[in-house]
Design an enzyme around this catalytic site. Structure first.
Site, PDB file in Angstrom:
ATOM      1  N   GLU A 117       2.081   1.828  -3.439  1.00  0.00           N
ATOM      2  CA  GLU A 117       1.022   2.363  -4.297  1.00  0.00           C
ATOM      3  C   GLU A 117       0.932   3.884  -4.150  1.00  0.00           C
ATOM      4  O   GLU A 117       0.775   4.616  -5.129  1.00  0.00           O
ATOM      5  CB  GLU A 117      -0.306   1.701  -3.926  1.00  0.00           C
ATOM      6  CG  GLU A 117      -1.511   2.232  -4.668  1.00  0.00           C
ATOM      7  CD  GLU A 117      -2.715   2.396  -3.767  1.00  0.00           C
ATOM      8  OE1 GLU A 117      -3.311   3.493  -3.789  1.00  0.00           O
ATOM      9  OE2 GLU A 117      -3.062   1.426  -3.055  1.00  0.00           O
ATOM     10  N   HIS A 118       1.034   4.363  -2.921  1.00  0.00           N
ATOM     11  CA  HIS A 118       1.017   5.806  -2.689  1.00  0.00           C
ATOM     12  C   HIS A 118       2.248   6.480  -3.288  1.00  0.00           C
ATOM     13  O   HIS A 118       2.146   7.525  -3.943  1.00  0.00           O
ATOM     14  CB  HIS A 118       0.970   6.094  -1.184  1.00  0.00           C
ATOM     15  CG  HIS A 118      -0.407   6.062  -0.600  1.00  0.00           C
ATOM     16  ND1 HIS A 118      -1.002   7.165  -0.038  1.00  0.00           N
ATOM     17  CD2 HIS A 118      -1.304   5.056  -0.488  1.00  0.00           C
ATOM     18  CE1 HIS A 118      -2.213   6.847   0.404  1.00  0.00           C
ATOM     19  NE2 HIS A 118      -2.409   5.561   0.148  1.00  0.00           N
TER      20      HIS A 118
ATOM     21  N   GLU B   8      -4.727   7.934   7.080  1.00  0.00           N
ATOM     22  CA  GLU B   8      -5.666   6.961   6.501  1.00  0.00           C
ATOM     23  C   GLU B   8      -5.950   5.831   7.486  1.00  0.00           C
ATOM     24  O   GLU B   8      -7.103   5.392   7.639  1.00  0.00           O
ATOM     25  CB  GLU B   8      -5.084   6.412   5.203  1.00  0.00           C
ATOM     26  CG  GLU B   8      -6.022   5.535   4.418  1.00  0.00           C
ATOM     27  CD  GLU B   8      -5.433   5.066   3.092  1.00  0.00           C
ATOM     28  OE1 GLU B   8      -6.136   4.316   2.383  1.00  0.00           O
ATOM     29  OE2 GLU B   8      -4.284   5.429   2.753  1.00  0.00           O
TER      30      GLU B   8
ATOM     31  N   HIS C 127       0.823  -1.205   0.000  1.00  0.00           N
ATOM     32  CA  HIS C 127       0.000   0.000   0.000  1.00  0.00           C
ATOM     33  C   HIS C 127       0.861   1.259   0.000  1.00  0.00           C
ATOM     34  O   HIS C 127       0.546   2.236  -0.693  1.00  0.00           O
ATOM     35  CB  HIS C 127      -0.922  -0.033   1.224  1.00  0.00           C
ATOM     36  CG  HIS C 127      -1.798   1.168   1.355  1.00  0.00           C
ATOM     37  ND1 HIS C 127      -1.641   2.088   2.357  1.00  0.00           N
ATOM     38  CD2 HIS C 127      -2.840   1.603   0.601  1.00  0.00           C
ATOM     39  CE1 HIS C 127      -2.542   3.039   2.223  1.00  0.00           C
ATOM     40  NE2 HIS C 127      -3.286   2.776   1.169  1.00  0.00           N
TER      41      HIS C 127
END
Length: 421
Positions: free
Chosen positions: A52-53, A129, A49
């Protein structure tokens, strides 16, 4: 495979798959990496993740602002997501801007810089998040459910990672993970819309040439164990997920389980919605879900209800699970089949959905799966095969996750005993 769908494997191992769609003016293009949370070690949890950012935070040729502006200057959209078995990067553009989209997706996958200042900023974003997810009980309850179903293994760890893990994750972890997993043979480049296959293959050759060739090793098999999680919170509702081990994508019961989930809790006409919301008024939201993986799967039921109502909700739900093992009517099977078929066929109107389906089918089954084949398999499901699937799923070891004022939610041994009765 229809004439509209073509697949080419490049010498590097990169697979390029396209579907030409007539009478559309757009194209969706994406790179789908067969890696996700279940590929991570404990120390790497959240790396998929985080990567991905970071992919959008600058390359050797583009700043983070450049990436966003170049896509939006032509009215396009760019996005990404991380799942347990896949990470995806994709764009949707007008057909004349396909080359730009392929350039940008290839650039972020092969030339990201992971600049330290950008990494620190994005670390803060991801921590926000995680905090937001933790403050959203009907979201975070699914992570707790997954963790209890698959404890102490990659399949049970959160996609976002943990606050401590993300705070401590160094640049070398991300670059090493990307070098190992973002290999040409581990990626499908897929596109759908107004395109020619040859043009997409040429773009893939040009913009994905710098992917590493070495393939990552196999992932750990998912070992379902089951158990119980409870967290007392001062909430207006108790959030409950009750689940069971279920089937993988290639299991013969995949389609019976899919239709079981639909008729049990997949819509307003489903058994759970009608009995628990419409007749008894115990919930605002209740539904079931089937979550297949490459080697295993989960079947779950989510409900959000009041503290007092929970005492009635769980026994009624368990009774519905017992009833569906005894029999399914032709009428409700027909309705469930129609719902699934309609959802499938409606998704074919979207270039993005077709692009994603194409990549996923190749990674799961090794080939594109024609829609007619899927429909034919749905048509072979009988009331008896759904009943047998229900017996297979609901007689296995359950998992319970509850968050909020859950004092009146029965504990797992009582639930298991009632299911076995």
């Amino acid at each position: 495979m229809t004439d509209a769908i073509q697949v080419t494997r490049l010498p590097s191992g990169l697979i390029v798959a396209t579907e030409t769609m007539e009478r559309v003016e757009t194209v969706s293009f994406g790179a789908y990496v067969a890696t996700g949370t279940r590929s991570e070690t404990a120390a790497e949890n959240g790396a998929s993740h985080f990567l991905e950012h970071m992919a959008f935070k600058g390359t050797t040729r583009r700043s983070a602002a450049d990436i966003a502006e170049e896509v939006e200057n032509v009215g396009g959209q760019i996005n990404a997501y991380t799942a347990r078995e896949q990470t995806a990067y994709y764009v949707k553009l007008l057909k004349e801007d396909l080359a730009l989209g392929a350039d940008i997706i290839g650039d972020i996958l092969t030339h990201s810089t992971f600049a330290p200042d950008e990494m620190e900023r994005e670390r803060g974003v991801i921590l926000q998040e995680i905090g937001q997810a933790n403050d959203t009980p009907d979201d975070i309850i699914f992570d707790r459910f997954q963790e209890i179903a698959y404890p102490d293994q990659p399949m049970g760890r959160p996609v976002l990672g943990t606050e401590g893990g993300i705070a401590a994750m160094g640049r070398d972890v991300l670059t090493g993970y990307m070098q190992r997993h973002y290999a040409a043979g581990n990626i499908v480049v897929a596109a759908a819309g107004a395109l020619t296959h040859e043009a997409v293959v040429d773009l893939a050759r040009q913009h994905f040439a710098d992917l590493p060739a070495a393939m990552p090793g196999p992932v750990l098999p998912g070992a379902y164990r089951g158990g119980e999680f409870r967290e007392a919170r001062e909430l207006d509702q108790v959030h409950i997920v009750l689940g069971f081990p279920s089937v993988a994508y290639d299991d013969p019961d995949y389609y019976p389980v899919l239709l079981l989930s639909t008729l049990l809790g997949g819509g307003m006409s489903s058994r759970l919605f009608q009995e628990i919301r419409e007749k008894r008024g115990l919930v605002y939201s209740i539904y079931s879900f089937s979550a297949p993986f490459m080697d295993s799967g989960l079947f779950g039921i989510y409900a959000g209800t009041g503290e007092v109502e929970a005492e009635e909700l769980v026994p009624v739900t368990l009774e519905e699970l017992r009833k569906v093992q005894k029999g399914v009517t032709e009428a409700e099977l027909h309705r469930a089949r129609a719902q699934v078929k309609a959802s499938l066929l409606m998704s074919l109107e979207s270039t993005g959905s077709r692009c994603e389906q194409l990549a996923r089918q190749i990674q799961v089954f090794g080939r594109p799966v024609p829609t007619a084949e899927t429909v034919a398999k749905l048509n072979t499901v009988t009331v008896e095969s759904v009943r047998r699937a229900a017996m297979r799923v609901f007689r296995a070891t359950p998992t319970l996750a509850a968050m909020g004022p859950a004092d009146k939610v029965p504990h797992l041994p009582a639930i298991a005993e009632k299911l076995a009765a």
